[in-house]
Design a protein around this motif. Structure first.
Motif, PDB file in Angstrom:
ATOM      1  N   GLU A   1       1.982  -8.215  -3.226  1.00  0.00           N
ATOM      2  CA  GLU A   1       1.405  -7.531  -4.395  1.00  0.00           C
ATOM      3  C   GLU A   1       0.949  -6.108  -4.045  1.00  0.00           C
ATOM      4  O   GLU A   1       1.199  -5.164  -4.793  1.00  0.00           O
ATOM      5  CB  GLU A   1       0.234  -8.337  -4.949  1.00  0.00           C
ATOM      6  CG  GLU A   1      -0.336  -7.766  -6.234  1.00  0.00           C
ATOM      7  CD  GLU A   1      -1.438  -8.634  -6.812  1.00  0.00           C
ATOM      8  OE1 GLU A   1      -2.473  -8.065  -7.166  1.00  0.00           O
ATOM      9  OE2 GLU A   1      -1.255  -9.866  -6.885  1.00  0.00           O
ATOM     10  N   ILE A   2       0.304  -5.969  -2.905  1.00  0.00           N
ATOM     11  CA  ILE A   2      -0.161  -4.639  -2.489  1.00  0.00           C
ATOM     12  C   ILE A   2       1.026  -3.753  -2.133  1.00  0.00           C
ATOM     13  O   ILE A   2       1.028  -2.556  -2.435  1.00  0.00           O
ATOM     14  CB  ILE A   2      -1.156  -4.755  -1.312  1.00  0.00           C
ATOM     15  CG1 ILE A   2      -2.425  -5.461  -1.803  1.00  0.00           C
ATOM     16  CG2 ILE A   2      -1.492  -3.386  -0.731  1.00  0.00           C
ATOM     17  CD1 ILE A   2      -3.415  -5.783  -0.725  1.00  0.00           C
ATOM     18  N   ALA A   3       2.047  -4.331  -1.523  1.00  0.00           N
ATOM     19  CA  ALA A   3       3.249  -3.562  -1.193  1.00  0.00           C
ATOM     20  C   ALA A   3       3.899  -3.012  -2.458  1.00  0.00           C
ATOM     21  O   ALA A   3       4.336  -1.858  -2.490  1.00  0.00           O
ATOM     22  CB  ALA A   3       4.229  -4.433  -0.417  1.00  0.00           C
ATOM     23  N   GLN A   4       3.950  -3.828  -3.513  1.00  0.00           N
ATOM     24  CA  GLN A   4       4.525  -3.364  -4.771  1.00  0.00           C
ATOM     25  C   GLN A   4       3.706  -2.213  -5.351  1.00  0.00           C
ATOM     26  O   GLN A   4       4.261  -1.222  -5.841  1.00  0.00           O
ATOM     27  CB  GLN A   4       4.611  -4.514  -5.770  1.00  0.00           C
ATOM     28  CG  GLN A   4       5.660  -5.534  -5.401  1.00  0.00           C
ATOM     29  CD  GLN A   4       5.603  -6.783  -6.277  1.00  0.00           C
ATOM     30  OE1 GLN A   4       4.609  -7.037  -6.955  1.00  0.00           O
ATOM     31  NE2 GLN A   4       6.678  -7.565  -6.248  1.00  0.00           N
TER      32      GLN A   4
ATOM     33  N   ASN B   1       5.859   2.264   9.006  1.00  0.00           N
ATOM     34  CA  ASN B   1       6.284   0.962   8.519  1.00  0.00           C
ATOM     35  C   ASN B   1       5.090   0.038   8.635  1.00  0.00           C
ATOM     36  O   ASN B   1       4.535  -0.129   9.726  1.00  0.00           O
ATOM     37  CB  ASN B   1       7.451   0.418   9.356  1.00  0.00           C
ATOM     38  CG  ASN B   1       8.691   1.256   9.182  1.00  0.00           C
ATOM     39  OD1 ASN B   1       9.099   1.514   8.066  1.00  0.00           O
ATOM     40  ND2 ASN B   1       9.271   1.681  10.282  1.00  0.00           N
ATOM     41  N   VAL B   2       4.667  -0.511   7.518  1.00  0.00           N
ATOM     42  CA  VAL B   2       3.511  -1.409   7.516  1.00  0.00           C
ATOM     43  C   VAL B   2       3.883  -2.714   6.832  1.00  0.00           C
ATOM     44  O   VAL B   2       4.765  -2.756   5.976  1.00  0.00           O
ATOM     45  CB  VAL B   2       2.289  -0.773   6.809  1.00  0.00           C
ATOM     46  CG1 VAL B   2       1.804   0.448   7.565  1.00  0.00           C
ATOM     47  CG2 VAL B   2       2.605  -0.400   5.379  1.00  0.00           C
ATOM     48  N   ARG B   3       3.218  -3.773   7.216  1.00  0.00           N
ATOM     49  CA  ARG B   3       3.414  -5.073   6.592  1.00  0.00           C
ATOM     50  C   ARG B   3       2.201  -5.341   5.716  1.00  0.00           C
ATOM     51  O   ARG B   3       1.084  -5.399   6.214  1.00  0.00           O
ATOM     52  CB  ARG B   3       3.588  -6.152   7.647  1.00  0.00           C
ATOM     53  CG  ARG B   3       4.825  -5.903   8.525  1.00  0.00           C
ATOM     54  CD  ARG B   3       5.081  -7.016   9.497  1.00  0.00           C
ATOM     55  NE  ARG B   3       5.304  -8.304   8.856  1.00  0.00           N
ATOM     56  CZ  ARG B   3       6.466  -8.716   8.335  1.00  0.00           C
ATOM     57  NH1 ARG B   3       7.491  -7.892   8.333  1.00  0.00           N
ATOM     58  NH2 ARG B   3       6.571  -9.916   7.802  1.00  0.00           N
ATOM     59  N   LEU B   4       2.448  -5.463   4.424  1.00  0.00           N
ATOM     60  CA  LEU B   4       1.380  -5.661   3.445  1.00  0.00           C
ATOM     61  C   LEU B   4       1.669  -6.918   2.644  1.00  0.00           C
ATOM     62  O   LEU B   4       2.828  -7.309   2.497  1.00  0.00           O
ATOM     63  CB  LEU B   4       1.306  -4.472   2.488  1.00  0.00           C
ATOM     64  CG  LEU B   4       1.037  -3.092   3.090  1.00  0.00           C
ATOM     65  CD1 LEU B   4       1.267  -2.012   2.041  1.00  0.00           C
ATOM     66  CD2 LEU B   4      -0.359  -3.038   3.638  1.00  0.00           C
ATOM     67  N   PRO B   5       0.624  -7.518   2.085  1.00  0.00           N
ATOM     68  CA  PRO B   5       0.868  -8.607   1.132  1.00  0.00           C
ATOM     69  C   PRO B   5       1.776  -8.087   0.007  1.00  0.00           C
ATOM     70  O   PRO B   5       1.693  -6.915  -0.381  1.00  0.00           O
ATOM     71  CB  PRO B   5      -0.530  -8.951   0.611  1.00  0.00           C
ATOM     72  CG  PRO B   5      -1.460  -8.487   1.684  1.00  0.00           C
ATOM     73  CD  PRO B   5      -0.799  -7.273   2.290  1.00  0.00           C
TER      74      PRO B   5
END
Length: 68
Positions: free
Chosen positions: A16-19, A10-14
């Motif tokens: 746009e990058i997560a999409q 489980n990571v927290r990304l911005p």
């Protein structure tokens, strides 16, 4: 080659990058897996080299320059 096992990350990304990561996971999960493996391998190599540098310099805080 190597014995492998599945893990859940489980990571927290911005957003746009997560999409983009979700799109890659859906279209080519093996590619995303290789990216994570590459990053973790690179980190492992860096740590190993840094530990060798510290051991050979007696633990001083001299800067380490690694061509990675």
């Amino acid at each position: 080659m190597w014995e492998t096992c599945s893990v859940q990350l489980n990571v927290r990304l911005p957003r746009e990058i997560a999409q983009q990561a979700e799109e890659v996971q859906e279209s080519d999960p093996e590619f995303l897996s290789r990216i994570v493996l590459y990053g973790l391998t690179r980190r492992s190599v860096y740590r190993h080299l840094r530990e060798q540098q510290e051991a050979s310099s007696g633990g001083s805080d001299s800067p380490v320059s690694l061509p990675l």
